[in-house]
Design an enzyme around this catalytic site. Structure first.
Site, PDB file in Angstrom:
ATOM      1  NE  ARG A   5      -4.398  -1.204  -0.049  1.00  0.00           N
ATOM      2  CZ  ARG A   5      -4.508  -2.120  -0.712  1.00  0.00           C
ATOM      3  NH1 ARG A   5      -3.479  -2.545  -1.785  1.00  0.00           N
ATOM      4  NH2 ARG A   5      -5.599  -2.901  -0.934  1.00  0.00           N
TER       5      ARG A   5
ATOM      6  CD  GLU B 105      -2.906   3.289  -5.494  1.00  0.00           C
ATOM      7  OE1 GLU B 105      -3.994   2.975  -6.175  1.00  0.00           O
ATOM      8  OE2 GLU B 105      -2.067   2.877  -4.936  1.00  0.00           O
TER       9      GLU B 105
ATOM     10  CG  HIS C  48      -3.191  -0.440  -6.884  1.00  0.00           C
ATOM     11  ND1 HIS C  48      -3.635   0.090  -5.705  1.00  0.00           N
ATOM     12  CD2 HIS C  48      -3.300  -1.898  -6.697  1.00  0.00           C
ATOM     13  CE1 HIS C  48      -3.974  -0.708  -4.662  1.00  0.00           C
ATOM     14  NE2 HIS C  48      -3.698  -2.043  -5.331  1.00  0.00           N
TER      15      HIS C  48
HETATM   16  P1  NAP Z   1      -1.048 -11.084   5.214  1.00  0.00           P
HETATM   17  O1  NAP Z   1      -1.145 -12.613   4.534  1.00  0.00           O
HETATM   18  O2  NAP Z   1      -1.876 -10.600   6.189  1.00  0.00           O
HETATM   19  O3  NAP Z   1       0.639 -10.699   5.442  1.00  0.00           O
HETATM   20  C1  NAP Z   1       0.790  -9.766   6.131  1.00  0.00           C
HETATM   21  C2  NAP Z   1       2.292  -9.757   6.695  1.00  0.00           C
HETATM   22  O4  NAP Z   1       2.942  -8.522   7.418  1.00  0.00           O
HETATM   23  C3  NAP Z   1       2.191 -10.742   8.095  1.00  0.00           C
HETATM   24  O5  NAP Z   1       3.391 -11.480   7.968  1.00  0.00           O
HETATM   25  C4  NAP Z   1       2.289  -9.933   9.263  1.00  0.00           C
HETATM   26  O6  NAP Z   1       2.862 -10.508  10.332  1.00  0.00           O
HETATM   27  C5  NAP Z   1       3.071  -8.778   8.574  1.00  0.00           C
HETATM   28  N1  NAP Z   1       3.034  -7.404   9.433  1.00  0.00           N
HETATM   29  C6  NAP Z   1       2.039  -7.006   9.789  1.00  0.00           C
HETATM   30  N2  NAP Z   1       2.281  -5.614  10.589  1.00  0.00           N
HETATM   31  C7  NAP Z   1       3.670  -5.462  10.379  1.00  0.00           C
HETATM   32  C8  NAP Z   1       4.670  -4.538  11.021  1.00  0.00           C
HETATM   33  N3  NAP Z   1       4.086  -3.658  11.507  1.00  0.00           N
HETATM   34  N4  NAP Z   1       5.947  -4.811  10.684  1.00  0.00           N
HETATM   35  C9  NAP Z   1       6.353  -5.992  10.156  1.00  0.00           C
HETATM   36  N5  NAP Z   1       5.270  -6.997   9.461  1.00  0.00           N
HETATM   37  C10 NAP Z   1       4.068  -6.915   9.700  1.00  0.00           C
HETATM   38  O7  NAP Z   1      -1.262 -10.291   3.735  1.00  0.00           O
HETATM   39  P2  NAP Z   1      -1.097 -10.568   2.336  1.00  0.00           P
HETATM   40  O8  NAP Z   1      -2.284 -11.284   1.705  1.00  0.00           O
HETATM   41  O9  NAP Z   1       0.420 -11.078   2.186  1.00  0.00           O
HETATM   42  O10 NAP Z   1      -1.073  -9.013   1.723  1.00  0.00           O
HETATM   43  C11 NAP Z   1      -0.223  -8.092   2.216  1.00  0.00           C
HETATM   44  C12 NAP Z   1      -0.697  -6.856   1.750  1.00  0.00           C
HETATM   45  O11 NAP Z   1      -0.432  -6.605   0.213  1.00  0.00           O
HETATM   46  C13 NAP Z   1      -2.085  -6.633   1.671  1.00  0.00           C
HETATM   47  O12 NAP Z   1      -2.641  -6.150   3.149  1.00  0.00           O
HETATM   48  C14 NAP Z   1      -2.644  -5.535   0.733  1.00  0.00           C
HETATM   49  O13 NAP Z   1      -2.744  -4.050   1.128  1.00  0.00           O
HETATM   50  C15 NAP Z   1      -1.622  -5.510  -0.302  1.00  0.00           C
HETATM   51  N6  NAP Z   1      -1.819  -5.976  -1.695  1.00  0.00           N
HETATM   52  C16 NAP Z   1      -1.716  -5.137  -2.544  1.00  0.00           C
HETATM   53  C17 NAP Z   1      -2.166  -5.665  -3.792  1.00  0.00           C
HETATM   54  C18 NAP Z   1      -1.669  -4.951  -5.155  1.00  0.00           C
HETATM   55  O14 NAP Z   1      -2.711  -4.865  -6.047  1.00  0.00           O
HETATM   56  N7  NAP Z   1      -0.668  -3.966  -5.193  1.00  0.00           N
HETATM   57  C19 NAP Z   1      -2.645  -7.003  -4.124  1.00  0.00           C
HETATM   58  C20 NAP Z   1      -2.715  -7.667  -3.038  1.00  0.00           C
HETATM   59  C21 NAP Z   1      -2.015  -7.357  -1.772  1.00  0.00           C
HETATM   60  P3  NAP Z   1       2.822  -9.907  11.740  1.00  0.00           P
HETATM   61  O15 NAP Z   1       1.309  -9.613  12.052  1.00  0.00           O
HETATM   62  O16 NAP Z   1       3.416 -11.047  12.540  1.00  0.00           O
HETATM   63  O17 NAP Z   1       3.645  -8.799  11.808  1.00  0.00           O
END
Ligand code: NAP
Length: 318
Positions: A237, A266, A285
């Site tokens: 994000r 965006e 995006h």
């Molecule tokens: P996820 O499975 O929930 O993984 C998020 C990771 O971030 C977890 O390992 C979590 O571990 C860690 N995290 C959370 N807060 C943190 C912090 N303060 N410091 C360090 N690590 C932290 O999510 P995901 O499915 O991989 O997706 C991640 C993000 O990608 C989504 O939330 C979305 O915003 C973005 N995304 C963007 C697109 C795009 O079109 N560009 C597409 C898909 C997703 P801990 O909670 O243990 O810290």
């Protein structure tokens, strides 16, 4: 029952919804202006929204009958969770199905930036290709042997690891909660503190959700801890990176480059400072934007809504 969509989904999804509900679809300006959203949401039972729609307290409070919000995204930082919880509104989202597509794009951006692919494309289109095969012409850097640092080792972070292994990258990561050692061994990754991740990474890729704690987690101070030769990748994000600081860091050569799929606001326009930098790759995006993935997301978005309105367990609920 009545549902509101802030824009049309695929035809198959619209047909499915039309069989069941009275549907209101916004087909005007995107994102749907707040004033219109507040008006249209008043009497609906379900809402289908997108990551650029800000579903704040005012909007949620103006909905008298709302039972379900189903977002066409894995991120739900655009929805006021407390306001929804207070009114007992269920929230559906679309994890898993977009993991692979987003990881693919991440690798694409890394390759692009390190081997200067779109930079070369821009050069040719501008008629600037002069040298052929000179030893120092248009040279990039190898991926093999470099350290990839991943901030956020969830679904997408882990899918990036699997792909990155094939390029010979060594991988370090940081999260708030360390993964079990057996999983680290299986993935072949090393847990480090955030400061060490900044210091050690040749490529730093962001995969955390956007929350209060991750707001501007990448700023001038954190970027100054990175290697001067390092590149920063963001497919998570926009607001996780302080964009003004990033521009300053790139201008002052504090870091070597950036590849971004997401931005603080965006869409960015053609006059944004980042568009004038050769060591920057920009994507509009498109992390989840493959035909197959977008169709799967639509399927889950409508299933979440239908199940939620039937008071059944959603496939994915927040
Ligand atoms: P996820 O499975 O929930 O993984 C998020 C990771 O971030 C977890 O390992 C979590 O571990 C860690 N995290 C959370 N807060 C943190 C912090 N303060 N410091 C360090 N690590 C932290 O999510 P995901 O499915 O991989 O997706 C991640 C993000 O990608 C989504 O939330 C979305 O915003 C973005 N995304 C963007 C697109 C795009 O079109 N560009 C597409 C898909 C997703 P801990 O909670 O243990 O810290």
């Amino acid at each position: 029952m009545q549902i509101l969509l802030t824009r049309r989904l695929h035809d198959f999804a619209m047909k499915e919804l039309q069989k069941r509900y009275k549907i209101v679809v916004h087909d005007g300006k995107i994102p749907m202006p707040k004033k219109i959203l507040i008006e249209k949401i008043k009497n609906v039972d379900g809402l289908i929204c997108f990551p650029y729609d800000t579903i704040d307290r005012k909007i949620i409070d103006s909905a008298k009958n709302l039972q379900v919000i189903s977002t066409y995204s894995v991120g739900y930082d655009h929805i006021d969770l407390d306001a929804a919880k207070r009114k007992n509104i269920k929230i559906g989202y679309t994890p898993d199905v977009l993991t692979g597509a987003t990881a693919d794009l991440t690798i694409g951006l890394i390759l692009d930036l390190m081997r200067r692919i779109t930079e070369g494309d821009r050069l040719i289109r501008a008629g600037g290709w002069r040298q052929i095969f000179g030893p120092h012409d248009y040279v990039g850097v190898d991926l093999e042997g470099k350290t990839l640092g991943i901030l956020g080792m969830g679904r997408i972070g882990q899918a990036v690891v699997k792909r990155a292994k094939g390029f010979g990258l060594s991988i370090q990561y940081h999260t708030r909660t360390r993964l079990p050692k057996s999983q680290e061994r299986k993935l072949g990754i090393k847990y480090v503190r955030f400061n060490d991740l900044l210091k050690n990474s040749d490529i730093l890729s962001i995969h955390t959700p956007y929350r209060k704690e991750t707001h501007h987690i990448m700023n001038l101070k954190t970027m100054k801890k990175m290697k001067k030769s390092a590149i920063l990748i963001n497919t998570a994000r926009g607001k996780i990176i302080n964009e003004k600081d990033l521009v300053r860091a790139l201008e002052a050569k504090i870091i070597a480059g950036a590849a971004l799929d997401v931005f603080e606001k965006e869409p960015i326009g053609k006059n944004h400072k980042l568009t004038r930098m050769q060591n920057v790759v920009l994507a509009p995006h498109i992390g989840s934007s493959s035909a197959e993935t977008r169709a799967k997301m639509a399927q889950i978005t409508i299933q979440n809504l239908i199940l939620g309105l039937e008071k059944k367990k959603m496939i994915y609920s927040v």
